[in-house]
Write a protein that holds these residues in place. Structure first.
Motif, PDB file in Angstrom:
ATOM      1  N   PRO A 162     -56.000  57.269 -23.268  1.00  0.00           N
ATOM      2  CA  PRO A 162     -57.003  57.861 -22.367  1.00  0.00           C
ATOM      3  C   PRO A 162     -57.504  59.220 -22.844  1.00  0.00           C
ATOM      4  O   PRO A 162     -58.705  59.492 -22.814  1.00  0.00           O
ATOM      5  CB  PRO A 162     -56.243  57.981 -21.034  1.00  0.00           C
ATOM      6  CG  PRO A 162     -55.197  56.922 -21.105  1.00  0.00           C
ATOM      7  CD  PRO A 162     -54.776  56.875 -22.543  1.00  0.00           C
ATOM      8  N   GLU A 163     -56.574  60.065 -23.310  1.00  0.00           N
ATOM      9  CA  GLU A 163     -56.975  61.391 -23.770  1.00  0.00           C
ATOM     10  C   GLU A 163     -57.773  61.310 -25.069  1.00  0.00           C
ATOM     11  O   GLU A 163     -58.783  62.005 -25.237  1.00  0.00           O
ATOM     12  CB  GLU A 163     -55.741  62.281 -23.984  1.00  0.00           C
ATOM     13  CG  GLU A 163     -55.008  62.649 -22.711  1.00  0.00           C
ATOM     14  CD  GLU A 163     -54.105  61.511 -22.223  1.00  0.00           C
ATOM     15  OE1 GLU A 163     -53.636  61.595 -21.072  1.00  0.00           O
ATOM     16  OE2 GLU A 163     -53.872  60.551 -22.984  1.00  0.00           O
ATOM     17  N   TRP A 164     -57.316  60.472 -26.009  1.00  0.00           N
ATOM     18  CA  TRP A 164     -58.014  60.374 -27.297  1.00  0.00           C
ATOM     19  C   TRP A 164     -59.373  59.701 -27.127  1.00  0.00           C
ATOM     20  O   TRP A 164     -60.358  60.101 -27.758  1.00  0.00           O
ATOM     21  CB  TRP A 164     -57.156  59.618 -28.313  1.00  0.00           C
ATOM     22  CG  TRP A 164     -57.642  59.804 -29.710  1.00  0.00           C
ATOM     23  CD1 TRP A 164     -58.296  58.905 -30.490  1.00  0.00           C
ATOM     24  CD2 TRP A 164     -57.544  60.998 -30.504  1.00  0.00           C
ATOM     25  NE1 TRP A 164     -58.610  59.452 -31.709  1.00  0.00           N
ATOM     26  CE2 TRP A 164     -58.159  60.733 -31.747  1.00  0.00           C
ATOM     27  CE3 TRP A 164     -56.988  62.261 -30.266  1.00  0.00           C
ATOM     28  CZ2 TRP A 164     -58.239  61.688 -32.755  1.00  0.00           C
ATOM     29  CZ3 TRP A 164     -57.069  63.210 -31.271  1.00  0.00           C
ATOM     30  CH2 TRP A 164     -57.687  62.916 -32.502  1.00  0.00           C
ATOM     31  N   ARG A 165     -59.450  58.713 -26.259  1.00  0.00           N
ATOM     32  CA  ARG A 165     -60.725  58.048 -25.978  1.00  0.00           C
ATOM     33  C   ARG A 165     -61.718  59.050 -25.387  1.00  0.00           C
ATOM     34  O   ARG A 165     -62.888  59.094 -25.798  1.00  0.00           O
ATOM     35  CB  ARG A 165     -60.503  56.878 -25.022  1.00  0.00           C
ATOM     36  CG  ARG A 165     -61.759  56.116 -24.618  1.00  0.00           C
ATOM     37  CD  ARG A 165     -61.394  54.942 -23.704  1.00  0.00           C
ATOM     38  NE  ARG A 165     -62.565  54.173 -23.334  1.00  0.00           N
ATOM     39  CZ  ARG A 165     -63.353  54.471 -22.290  1.00  0.00           C
ATOM     40  NH1 ARG A 165     -63.070  55.524 -21.524  1.00  0.00           N
ATOM     41  NH2 ARG A 165     -64.403  53.726 -22.023  1.00  0.00           N
ATOM     42  N   ALA A 166     -61.277  59.857 -24.435  1.00  0.00           N
ATOM     43  CA  ALA A 166     -62.157  60.855 -23.820  1.00  0.00           C
ATOM     44  C   ALA A 166     -62.633  61.858 -24.862  1.00  0.00           C
ATOM     45  O   ALA A 166     -63.803  62.275 -24.850  1.00  0.00           O
ATOM     46  CB  ALA A 166     -61.424  61.565 -22.683  1.00  0.00           C
ATOM     47  N   HIS A 167     -61.738  62.246 -25.767  1.00  0.00           N
ATOM     48  CA  HIS A 167     -62.108  63.180 -26.838  1.00  0.00           C
ATOM     49  C   HIS A 167     -63.195  62.585 -27.729  1.00  0.00           C
ATOM     50  O   HIS A 167     -64.183  63.262 -28.058  1.00  0.00           O
ATOM     51  CB  HIS A 167     -60.863  63.516 -27.661  1.00  0.00           C
ATOM     52  CG  HIS A 167     -61.156  63.975 -29.054  1.00  0.00           C
ATOM     53  ND1 HIS A 167     -61.779  65.183 -29.322  1.00  0.00           N
ATOM     54  CD2 HIS A 167     -60.932  63.381 -30.258  1.00  0.00           C
ATOM     55  CE1 HIS A 167     -61.929  65.307 -30.640  1.00  0.00           C
ATOM     56  NE2 HIS A 167     -61.423  64.240 -31.224  1.00  0.00           N
ATOM     57  N   LEU A 168     -63.055  61.317 -28.140  1.00  0.00           N
ATOM     58  CA  LEU A 168     -64.035  60.699 -29.023  1.00  0.00           C
ATOM     59  C   LEU A 168     -65.380  60.521 -28.336  1.00  0.00           C
ATOM     60  O   LEU A 168     -66.436  60.746 -28.946  1.00  0.00           O
ATOM     61  CB  LEU A 168     -63.512  59.348 -29.519  1.00  0.00           C
ATOM     62  CG  LEU A 168     -62.315  59.387 -30.473  1.00  0.00           C
ATOM     63  CD1 LEU A 168     -61.965  57.977 -30.931  1.00  0.00           C
ATOM     64  CD2 LEU A 168     -62.591  60.285 -31.679  1.00  0.00           C
ATOM     65  N   LEU A 169     -65.374  60.134 -27.069  1.00  0.00           N
ATOM     66  CA  LEU A 169     -66.635  59.965 -26.349  1.00  0.00           C
ATOM     67  C   LEU A 169     -67.339  61.306 -26.182  1.00  0.00           C
ATOM     68  O   LEU A 169     -68.572  61.392 -26.304  1.00  0.00           O
ATOM     69  CB  LEU A 169     -66.380  59.317 -24.987  1.00  0.00           C
ATOM     70  CG  LEU A 169     -65.918  57.859 -25.023  1.00  0.00           C
ATOM     71  CD1 LEU A 169     -65.630  57.352 -23.620  1.00  0.00           C
ATOM     72  CD2 LEU A 169     -66.958  56.968 -25.705  1.00  0.00           C
ATOM     73  N   GLU A 170     -66.577  62.360 -25.934  1.00  0.00           N
ATOM     74  CA  GLU A 170     -67.169  63.694 -25.828  1.00  0.00           C
ATOM     75  C   GLU A 170     -67.745  64.135 -27.169  1.00  0.00           C
ATOM     76  O   GLU A 170     -68.820  64.734 -27.236  1.00  0.00           O
ATOM     77  CB  GLU A 170     -66.113  64.694 -25.354  1.00  0.00           C
ATOM     78  CG  GLU A 170     -66.648  66.111 -25.189  1.00  0.00           C
ATOM     79  CD  GLU A 170     -65.563  67.091 -24.791  1.00  0.00           C
ATOM     80  OE1 GLU A 170     -65.845  68.308 -24.771  1.00  0.00           O
ATOM     81  OE2 GLU A 170     -64.433  66.650 -24.501  1.00  0.00           O
ATOM     82  N   GLN A 171     -67.039  63.815 -28.258  1.00  0.00           N
ATOM     83  CA  GLN A 171     -67.539  64.137 -29.588  1.00  0.00           C
ATOM     84  C   GLN A 171     -68.860  63.426 -29.859  1.00  0.00           C
ATOM     85  O   GLN A 171     -69.811  64.022 -30.385  1.00  0.00           O
ATOM     86  CB  GLN A 171     -66.494  63.743 -30.634  1.00  0.00           C
ATOM     87  CG  GLN A 171     -66.862  64.091 -32.060  1.00  0.00           C
ATOM     88  CD  GLN A 171     -65.838  63.556 -33.044  1.00  0.00           C
ATOM     89  OE1 GLN A 171     -66.112  62.652 -33.830  1.00  0.00           O
ATOM     90  NE2 GLN A 171     -64.634  64.121 -33.015  1.00  0.00           N
ATOM     91  N   LEU A 172     -68.933  62.163 -29.485  1.00  0.00           N
ATOM     92  CA  LEU A 172     -70.165  61.406 -29.658  1.00  0.00           C
ATOM     93  C   LEU A 172     -71.303  62.010 -28.843  1.00  0.00           C
ATOM     94  O   LEU A 172     -72.440  62.126 -29.326  1.00  0.00           O
ATOM     95  CB  LEU A 172     -69.936  59.948 -29.238  1.00  0.00           C
ATOM     96  CG  LEU A 172     -69.819  58.898 -30.324  1.00  0.00           C
ATOM     97  CD1 LEU A 172     -69.538  57.536 -29.719  1.00  0.00           C
ATOM     98  CD2 LEU A 172     -71.070  58.846 -31.183  1.00  0.00           C
ATOM     99  N   GLU A 173     -71.006  62.406 -27.611  1.00  0.00           N
ATOM    100  CA  GLU A 173     -72.038  62.988 -26.755  1.00  0.00           C
ATOM    101  C   GLU A 173     -72.574  64.292 -27.348  1.00  0.00           C
ATOM    102  O   GLU A 173     -73.778  64.566 -27.287  1.00  0.00           O
ATOM    103  CB  GLU A 173     -71.465  63.224 -25.354  1.00  0.00           C
ATOM    104  CG  GLU A 173     -71.237  61.938 -24.575  1.00  0.00           C
ATOM    105  CD  GLU A 173     -70.383  62.148 -23.347  1.00  0.00           C
ATOM    106  OE1 GLU A 173     -69.954  63.302 -23.096  1.00  0.00           O
ATOM    107  OE2 GLU A 173     -70.116  61.159 -22.638  1.00  0.00           O
ATOM    108  N   ARG A 174     -71.694  65.101 -27.943  1.00  0.00           N
ATOM    109  CA  ARG A 174     -72.145  66.340 -28.582  1.00  0.00           C
ATOM    110  C   ARG A 174     -73.056  66.035 -29.762  1.00  0.00           C
ATOM    111  O   ARG A 174     -74.074  66.703 -29.971  1.00  0.00           O
ATOM    112  CB  ARG A 174     -70.944  67.174 -29.042  1.00  0.00           C
ATOM    113  CG  ARG A 174     -70.171  67.825 -27.921  1.00  0.00           C
ATOM    114  CD  ARG A 174     -69.316  68.976 -28.450  1.00  0.00           C
ATOM    115  NE  ARG A 174     -68.417  68.547 -29.508  1.00  0.00           N
ATOM    116  CZ  ARG A 174     -67.175  68.145 -29.325  1.00  0.00           C
ATOM    117  NH1 ARG A 174     -66.673  68.076 -28.098  1.00  0.00           N
ATOM    118  NH2 ARG A 174     -66.407  67.787 -30.350  1.00  0.00           N
ATOM    119  N   ARG A 175     -72.694  65.028 -30.555  1.00  0.00           N
ATOM    120  CA  ARG A 175     -73.519  64.658 -31.705  1.00  0.00           C
ATOM    121  C   ARG A 175     -74.885  64.139 -31.257  1.00  0.00           C
ATOM    122  O   ARG A 175     -75.904  64.412 -31.904  1.00  0.00           O
ATOM    123  CB  ARG A 175     -72.799  63.596 -32.538  1.00  0.00           C
ATOM    124  CG  ARG A 175     -71.629  64.114 -33.343  1.00  0.00           C
ATOM    125  CD  ARG A 175     -72.096  64.917 -34.558  1.00  0.00           C
ATOM    126  NE  ARG A 175     -72.971  64.142 -35.403  1.00  0.00           N
ATOM    127  CZ  ARG A 175     -72.546  63.262 -36.315  1.00  0.00           C
ATOM    128  NH1 ARG A 175     -71.247  63.071 -36.494  1.00  0.00           N
ATOM    129  NH2 ARG A 175     -73.406  62.586 -37.050  1.00  0.00           N
TER     130      ARG A 175
END
Length: 267
Positions: A162-175
């Motif tokens: 859950p934490e790593w998934r949220a991190h990756l989705l946030e990274q994608l949103e920033r990009r």
């Protein structure tokens, strides 16, 4: 380049980037050595900017290199930045340098991603982590986001998913915010829709796996739980679209057990 097909002029595109960056016309004018009046005239089409002005505004708005070409084309000028395939002879220095970097990082995982999160190079450490991933996810082009978050990928083995998934989705949103890319938006919507495997130990691992300085990736491998901290590096002054979109991601072992396990697998 989508905006060109829609008939948008350079002024419309520049205004879009300025608003995305939340910069006023006056602030941009001060940064670019111009006037708010001139910026306004450019955005409304009353003044045609020179190619130097287009690039200067793009620089201060942190427009990606690929989109700087789009701005130049919209203004009626030739693109300034080539897009050279990574396998081109002219990219030998870049290629060989990246290969040496990846090899030198072994046995720890490292890979090179392009602007779509496709894997363009990886070392043997990454290969170890991909054991057990479904074959269809490993067919070219390999996409790192799909491999990690797909239920037939690494997701079932990630202890703090859950934490790593949220991190990756946030990274994608920033990009997406930075690049305004529809391709990345589609990828984001796809991976966000993947079902999340349920794991009984996730709650306890979320607490026990915390580090005081960074979120670790905790992943199972051959009966061990490996812990990594991710670091991403990019080229500082790229003059080529391909190079501007490359990112080297390295996974630093976060505990002695991970170091020992990976070194035990090294021939």
């Amino acid at each position: 380049m989508t905006a060109l097909a829609d008939g948008s002029g350079v002024g419309t595109l520049l205004r879009g980037w300025r608003e995305r960056r939340r910069v006023t016309q006056l602030e941009l004018a001060l940064l670019a050595g111009s006037s708010a009046r001139h910026i306004s005239f450019v955005e409304t089409g009353r003044a045609k900017p020179s190619p130097e002005m287009v690039l200067r505004l793009a620089e201060h708005l942190d427009v990606p290199v690929r989109e700087r070409n789009a701005l130049l084309l919209a203004a009626g000028y030739a693109p300034r930045f080539p897009e050279t395939p990574l396998n081109d002879a002219a990219m030998e220095v870049v290629r060989s340098g990246l290969e040496r970097l990846l090899a030198g990082y072994e046995p720890f995982p490292a890979l090179v991603l392009d602007g779509r999160y496709d894997v363009v190079a990886a070392n043997r450490g990454i290969g170890l982590l991909l054991e057990g991933v479904a074959g269809h996810l490993l067919e070219p082009p390999l996409n790192a986001m799909r491999i990690v978050l797909h239920p037939e990928g690494l997701a079932p083995r990630i202890r703090n998913l859950p934490e790593w998934r949220a991190h990756l989705l946030e990274q994608l949103e920033r990009r997406i915010t930075l690049a305004g890319s529809e391709v990345l938006r589609e990828l984001h919507d796809e991976v966000r829709g993947y079902p999340v495997p349920e794991r009984e130990h996730e709650r306890s691992d979320a607490a026990s796996g915390l580090l005081p300085f960074a979120l670790p990736l905790r992943v199972e491998h051959a009966g061990h739980v490996l812990s990594f901290v991710s670091s991403i590096a990019t080229f500082n002054t790229p003059l080529d679209v391909t190079v501007s979109e490359l990112a080297v991601e390295t996974f630093l072992p976060a505990d002695p057990e991970t170091v020992a396990h990976l070194r035990s697998l090294t021939p």
